[in-house]
Design a protein around this motif. Sequence first.
Motif, PDB file in Angstrom:
ATOM      1  N   ARG A 169      52.207 -33.963  18.933  1.00  0.00           N
ATOM      2  CA  ARG A 169      50.831 -34.490  18.862  1.00  0.00           C
ATOM      3  C   ARG A 169      49.838 -33.106  18.806  1.00  0.00           C
ATOM      4  N   THR A 170      50.241 -32.025  19.585  1.00  0.00           N
ATOM      5  CA  THR A 170      49.519 -30.809  19.317  1.00  0.00           C
ATOM      6  C   THR A 170      49.675 -30.365  17.996  1.00  0.00           C
ATOM      7  N   HIS A 172      50.174 -32.112  15.262  1.00  0.00           N
ATOM      8  CA  HIS A 172      49.506 -32.969  14.250  1.00  0.00           C
ATOM      9  C   HIS A 172      48.026 -32.619  14.412  1.00  0.00           C
ATOM     10  N   ASP A 173      47.539 -32.285  15.640  1.00  0.00           N
ATOM     11  CA  ASP A 173      46.093 -32.214  15.956  1.00  0.00           C
ATOM     12  C   ASP A 173      45.662 -30.961  15.162  1.00  0.00           C
ATOM     13  N   SER A 176      46.014 -30.792  11.522  1.00  0.00           N
ATOM     14  CA  SER A 176      44.867 -31.833  10.704  1.00  0.00           C
ATOM     15  C   SER A 176      43.513 -30.870  10.892  1.00  0.00           C
ATOM     16  N   ARG A 177      43.189 -30.187  11.801  1.00  0.00           N
ATOM     17  CA  ARG A 177      41.826 -29.472  11.947  1.00  0.00           C
ATOM     18  C   ARG A 177      41.865 -28.338  10.726  1.00  0.00           C
TER      19      ARG A 177
END
Length: 229
Positions: A169-170, A172-173, A176-177
């Motif tokens: 999750r980290t 991907h987040d 993405s940023r």
Amino acid sequence: MVTLVLLVVVFVVLGVAALQSGEALFHVATVATLITVFIAIPTTVETLTRGRSLGKWACGLRAVRDDAGPVSFQHAFVRALVGFVEIYAFTGTPAFFSALLSAKGKRLGDHAAGTYVVRERVRLRLAPAALMPPHLQAWAQNADLATLPTGLALAIRQYLGRAATLDSRTRHDLGSRLAADVSAYVAPPPPPGTHPQDLLAAVMAARRERDMARLEREAAMRRRLVGER
């Protein structure tokens, strides 16, 4: 150890010479020995070597000014003068606690002289270069890639180097940023459904390939110009 051996040698030489002339000269020789061994010699060595004593040379260290410039005679003299008190007179206790409380590991002599000690022999460990994702090879070759800001480029390199250690999750987040920031410097956009990490790797790999090609062209131009002369 070298300082103690040097102290004994200088003391014996000056003491023997002074005893032949009288007790007063013996006391003068004692003071001269302390000044020579603990102040004059360290000051001279650090001045001539730009901040490297024998111990610093063995440990790969160097004393520099607070602005990271080379030390001068004044800096070396103050360090040696204060060092005699804090290191030898008080067995290093003030120096230990001063370095412990200082963010840069400064002893009292460093505070007085405006210096600190840095490590010179540091192994340079570069993260592996990002590889071009095969499915983005064609897009990257034809894309218009503007120069990335230094901060963004460093953030992407750090992200790609640490991606394997992040949870999904980290990863991907954060990816993405960074991909959203990079999109302003890339045209046309990548194929739909491109994973952020793949996009970042493709951009960095393409920039590296283009920079290498540019450097090779410049080197070839210089060789041609030198050859013509």
